[in-house]
Design a protein around this motif. Structure first.
Motif, PDB file in Angstrom:
ATOM      1  N   GLY A  50      24.491  67.111  16.149  1.00 50.36           N
ATOM      2  CA  GLY A  50      23.536  66.016  16.091  1.00 50.36           C
ATOM      3  C   GLY A  50      22.165  66.443  16.586  1.00 50.36           C
ATOM      4  N   ARG A  51      22.152  67.261  17.634  1.00 50.03           N
ATOM      5  CA  ARG A  51      20.873  67.772  18.142  1.00 50.03           C
ATOM      6  C   ARG A  51      20.153  68.608  17.084  1.00 50.03           C
ATOM      7  NH1 ARG A  51      19.421  67.722  23.381  1.00 50.03           N
ATOM      8  NH2 ARG A  51      20.860  66.846  24.926  1.00 50.03           N
ATOM      9  N   GLN A  52      20.919  69.460  16.404  1.00 51.33           N
ATOM     10  CA  GLN A  52      20.320  70.292  15.362  1.00 51.33           C
ATOM     11  C   GLN A  52      19.767  69.436  14.240  1.00 51.33           C
ATOM     12  OE1 GLN A  52      19.744  73.549  15.357  1.00 51.33           O
ATOM     13  NE2 GLN A  52      18.803  73.419  13.328  1.00 51.33           N
ATOM     14  N   LEU A  53      20.488  68.412  13.848  1.00 52.50           N
ATOM     15  CA  LEU A  53      19.999  67.516  12.792  1.00 52.50           C
ATOM     16  C   LEU A  53      18.715  66.821  13.228  1.00 52.50           C
ATOM     17  CD1 LEU A  53      20.241  66.013  10.127  1.00 52.50           C
ATOM     18  CD2 LEU A  53      21.837  64.427  11.239  1.00 52.50           C
ATOM     19  N   GLY A  54      18.656  66.391  14.486  1.00 55.53           N
ATOM     20  CA  GLY A  54      17.446  65.736  14.989  1.00 55.53           C
ATOM     21  C   GLY A  54      16.246  66.668  14.958  1.00 55.53           C
ATOM     22  N   GLY A  57      28.665  59.935  11.136  1.00 56.94           N
ATOM     23  CA  GLY A  57      30.101  59.974  10.874  1.00 56.94           C
ATOM     24  C   GLY A  57      30.945  59.708  12.098  1.00 56.94           C
ATOM     25  N   ASN A  58      30.426  60.044  13.289  1.00 57.64           N
ATOM     26  CA  ASN A  58      31.094  59.682  14.543  1.00 57.64           C
ATOM     27  C   ASN A  58      30.043  59.546  15.639  1.00 57.64           C
ATOM     28  OD1 ASN A  58      30.432  62.311  15.209  1.00 57.64           O
ATOM     29  ND2 ASN A  58      32.513  62.954  15.697  1.00 57.64           N
ATOM     30  N   ASP A  59      30.465  59.128  16.814  1.00 56.65           N
ATOM     31  CA  ASP A  59      29.511  58.819  17.872  1.00 56.65           C
ATOM     32  C   ASP A  59      28.943  60.052  18.558  1.00 56.65           C
ATOM     33  OD1 ASP A  59      29.964  56.209  17.295  1.00 56.65           O
ATOM     34  OD2 ASP A  59      30.778  55.639  19.240  1.00 56.65           O
ATOM     35  N   THR A  60      29.722  61.128  18.675  1.00 57.92           N
ATOM     36  CA  THR A  60      29.182  62.321  19.315  1.00 57.92           C
ATOM     37  C   THR A  60      28.015  62.876  18.510  1.00 57.92           C
ATOM     38  OG1 THR A  60      30.933  63.612  18.238  1.00 57.92           O
ATOM     39  CG2 THR A  60      31.283  62.979  20.520  1.00 57.92           C
ATOM     40  N   LEU A  61      28.132  62.843  17.190  1.00 56.52           N
ATOM     41  CA  LEU A  61      27.038  63.267  16.326  1.00 56.52           C
ATOM     42  C   LEU A  61      25.823  62.369  16.531  1.00 56.52           C
ATOM     43  CD1 LEU A  61      26.256  65.229  13.964  1.00 56.52           C
ATOM     44  CD2 LEU A  61      27.038  63.434  12.406  1.00 56.52           C
ATOM     45  N   ALA A  62      26.057  61.063  16.601  1.00 55.18           N
ATOM     46  CA  ALA A  62      24.957  60.110  16.793  1.00 55.18           C
ATOM     47  C   ALA A  62      24.263  60.319  18.133  1.00 55.18           C
ATOM     48  CB  ALA A  62      25.499  58.680  16.700  1.00 55.18           C
ATOM     49  N   MET A  63      25.038  60.594  19.189  1.00 54.48           N
ATOM     50  CA  MET A  63      24.442  60.785  20.508  1.00 54.48           C
ATOM     51  C   MET A  63      23.577  62.040  20.560  1.00 54.48           C
ATOM     52  SD  MET A  63      27.370  59.467  23.184  1.00 54.48           S
ATOM     53  CE  MET A  63      28.790  60.225  22.384  1.00 54.48           C
ATOM     54  N   GLY A  64      24.043  63.116  19.917  1.00 57.11           N
ATOM     55  CA  GLY A  64      23.229  64.325  19.855  1.00 57.11           C
ATOM     56  C   GLY A  64      21.947  64.095  19.077  1.00 57.11           C
ATOM     57  N   GLY A  93      10.205  63.515  20.177  1.00 55.81           N
ATOM     58  CA  GLY A  93       9.205  62.438  20.166  1.00 55.81           C
ATOM     59  C   GLY A  93       8.397  62.318  18.889  1.00 55.81           C
ATOM     60  N   VAL A  94       8.839  62.962  17.812  1.00 53.66           N
ATOM     61  CA  VAL A  94       8.117  62.894  16.528  1.00 53.66           C
ATOM     62  C   VAL A  94       8.512  61.643  15.761  1.00 53.66           C
ATOM     63  CG1 VAL A  94       7.668  64.063  14.344  1.00 53.66           C
ATOM     64  CG2 VAL A  94       7.995  65.405  16.441  1.00 53.66           C
ATOM     65  N   LEU A  95       9.796  61.370  15.708  1.00 57.81           N
ATOM     66  CA  LEU A  95      10.324  60.170  15.051  1.00 57.81           C
ATOM     67  C   LEU A  95      10.834  59.226  16.138  1.00 57.81           C
ATOM     68  CD1 LEU A  95      12.315  61.909  12.178  1.00 57.81           C
ATOM     69  CD2 LEU A  95      10.243  60.538  11.906  1.00 57.81           C
ATOM     70  N   ARG A  96      10.274  58.032  16.172  1.00 59.84           N
ATOM     71  CA  ARG A  96      10.656  57.065  17.199  1.00 59.84           C
ATOM     72  C   ARG A  96      11.885  56.280  16.750  1.00 59.84           C
ATOM     73  NH1 ARG A  96       5.562  53.561  17.126  1.00 59.84           N
ATOM     74  NH2 ARG A  96       5.935  54.018  14.909  1.00 59.84           N
ATOM     75  N   VAL A  97      12.791  56.080  17.696  1.00 53.60           N
ATOM     76  CA  VAL A  97      13.994  55.272  17.455  1.00 53.60           C
ATOM     77  C   VAL A  97      13.831  53.953  18.210  1.00 53.60           C
ATOM     78  CG1 VAL A  97      16.505  55.134  17.718  1.00 53.60           C
ATOM     79  CG2 VAL A  97      15.419  57.359  17.288  1.00 53.60           C
ATOM     80  N   PRO A  98      13.933  52.804  17.523  1.00 51.10           N
ATOM     81  CA  PRO A  98      14.321  52.619  16.124  1.00 51.10           C
ATOM     82  C   PRO A  98      13.142  52.371  15.177  1.00 51.10           C
ATOM     83  CG  PRO A  98      14.494  50.533  17.260  1.00 51.10           C
ATOM     84  CD  PRO A  98      13.974  51.530  18.276  1.00 51.10           C
ATOM     85  N   ASP A  99      11.900  52.508  15.664  1.00 54.04           N
ATOM     86  CA  ASP A  99      10.741  52.144  14.839  1.00 54.04           C
ATOM     87  C   ASP A  99      10.665  52.956  13.552  1.00 54.04           C
ATOM     88  OD1 ASP A  99      10.222  51.856  17.827  1.00 54.04           O
ATOM     89  OD2 ASP A  99       8.685  50.536  16.992  1.00 54.04           O
ATOM     90  N   ASP A 100      10.810  54.282  13.672  1.00 55.73           N
ATOM     91  CA  ASP A 100      10.736  55.149  12.498  1.00 55.73           C
ATOM     92  C   ASP A 100      12.112  55.395  11.871  1.00 55.73           C
ATOM     93  OD1 ASP A 100       7.943  55.540  12.868  1.00 55.73           O
ATOM     94  OD2 ASP A 100       8.366  57.058  14.400  1.00 55.73           O
ATOM     95  N   ILE A 101      13.126  55.417  12.704  1.00 53.90           N
ATOM     96  CA  ILE A 101      14.468  55.737  12.211  1.00 53.90           C
ATOM     97  C   ILE A 101      15.511  55.045  13.091  1.00 53.90           C
ATOM     98  CG2 ILE A 101      14.550  57.871  13.558  1.00 53.90           C
ATOM     99  CD1 ILE A 101      16.100  59.138  11.225  1.00 53.90           C
ATOM    100  N   SER A 102      16.413  54.322  12.460  1.00 52.84           N
ATOM    101  CA  SER A 102      17.503  53.653  13.171  1.00 52.84           C
ATOM    102  C   SER A 102      18.772  54.498  13.058  1.00 52.84           C
ATOM    103  CB  SER A 102      17.763  52.264  12.583  1.00 52.84           C
ATOM    104  OG  SER A 102      16.696  51.382  12.837  1.00 52.84           O
ATOM    105  N   VAL A 103      19.602  54.449  14.101  1.00 47.46           N
ATOM    106  CA  VAL A 103      20.836  55.241  14.127  1.00 47.46           C
ATOM    107  C   VAL A 103      21.999  54.341  14.525  1.00 47.46           C
ATOM    108  CG1 VAL A 103      22.038  57.206  15.151  1.00 47.46           C
ATOM    109  CG2 VAL A 103      19.553  57.325  14.764  1.00 47.46           C
TER     110      VAL A 103
END
Length: 358
Positions: free
Chosen positions: A233-237, A269-276, A285-295
């Protein structure tokens, strides 16, 4: 606060902000828990009035007349299986039975070995959260006249008929995507890996169905995260943040931008991915959550130690799955001739938190 025998391990975990496995270690293997976490868990137990349930007897005690149920779980580190155990335990205790949990550690050969162990113990029944299709284990239990119920996995058509208790994972994906769409997300992505996993396949299908029903203006994107762990998840972010920075630079230069748009809503697909993913987006700090992207996560194993903000989830009905599985096993044991084997789908629940728009 007065003591309450209905308070469970999951309640303690949520109150203390730790995993169920950590609470289990606190109760059974305190040497594995740090002093800081011991203090948190101890305070939660006092505040909620938790009363530890009776310990299950050892195999040598099964001759005393107390029926023993064995539960082989896929991986004890995953909170779904801990919740299932808790639900099954409640039904067992209401019926004068005890349950023992065994961890297959996502290893099919280890699972086979544990099933053979339970058969050798002559348990009264087996609950199995199977790693893969397990006609072999079902057949072995049947041959020993031991009732067996599958949890979190469908029974293969060519296998011996057996009851299956499942979360409706198509509903998980659909509910998550509909929530994003209702909060005006237009570019919906499903991020996952291990697409041969039944649960992952069904969640993806649910997301695709919701996007298709939304009509024009809402798009679907499938993202292979390369894994389902926090680091994936960190890598995807980081990749999404890099792409956003590139798009902003090229937009300011009036040059071409990447063909692949950045999603504004992601179902993990699962929560560990979402948390990363949340942690990485927060750090960059480039994409703001949830303003720019919701997860949105798909389990509810979120806890504060990892995630920088509360994660919106479609909560898995683990306790209800455990209760239903144990109820089905009791019916099967009491009515082996008239019992009808089938698949039961239990619906998940949306829990809104800070990672999605209001």
């Amino acid at each position: 606060m007065p003591t309450n025998s209905k308070v469970g391990v999951s309640d303690i975990a949520k109150h203390a902000g730790v995993s169920i496995g950590t609470v289990s270690n606190y109760l059974n293997y305190p040497e594995r828990v740090s002093e800081t976490l011991k203090a948190k868990i101890g305070a939660a137990i006092q505040e909620l009035g938790y009363v530890p349930r009776r310990a299950a007897p050892s195999p040598a005690q099964t001759t005393t007349g107390t029926p023993i149920i064995g539960y082989v779980m896929t991986d004890i580190e995953h909170s779904l299986f801990s919740f299932i155990f808790e639900g099954a335990q409640e039904v067992c205790e209401e019926n004068g039975m005890q349950i023992i949990g065994l961890n297959a550690s996502s290893d099919l050969e280890r699972q086979h070995e544990l099933i053979r162990t339970l058969i050798g113990m002559k348990v009264a029944g087996i609950l199995l959260s199977t790693v893969q299709d397990s006609a072999e284990d079902v057949a072995a239990a049947r041959a020993a006249n031991i009732p067996i119920i599958l949890i979190d996995h469908t029974n293969p058509y060519e296998g011996t008929p057996v009851c299956s208790i499942l979360e409706n994972n198509v509903s998980v994906g659909r509910i998550a995507a509909e929530e994003l769409i209702h909060t005006e997300c237009k570019r919906i992505a499903f991020a996952a890996h291990s697409f041969d996993y039944e649960a992952i396949q069904d969640r993806q299908l649910g997301v695709e169905k919701a996007v298709a029903q939304a009509g024009d203006g809402v798009t679907f994107q499938l993202i292979d995260s390369g894994g389902l762990m926090v680091e994936d998840g960190r890598q995807l972010g980081m990749e999404l943040s890099d792409r956003a920075e590139q798009m902003r630079r090229e937009d300011s230069d009036n040059s071409s931008v990447p063909d692949i748009p950045i999603p504004d809503g992601i179902v993990a697909g699962n929560d560990t991915l979402a948390m990363g993913l949340l942690a990485s987006l927060h750090e960059r700090g480039v994409l703001r959550v949830p303003d720019d992207i919701s997860v949105i996560g798909t389990e509810d194993m979120w806890f504060q130690a990892i995630s920088p903000m509360p994660l919106t989830v479609v909560q898995a009905p683990g306790i209800d799955m455990g209760r239903k599985a144990m109820t089905q096993l009791l019916d099967y044991a009491e009515n082996p001739v008239s019992h009808v084997h089938g698949t039961t789908l239990i619906e998940p629940t949306l829990i809104r938190r800070a990672s999605t728009r209001a």
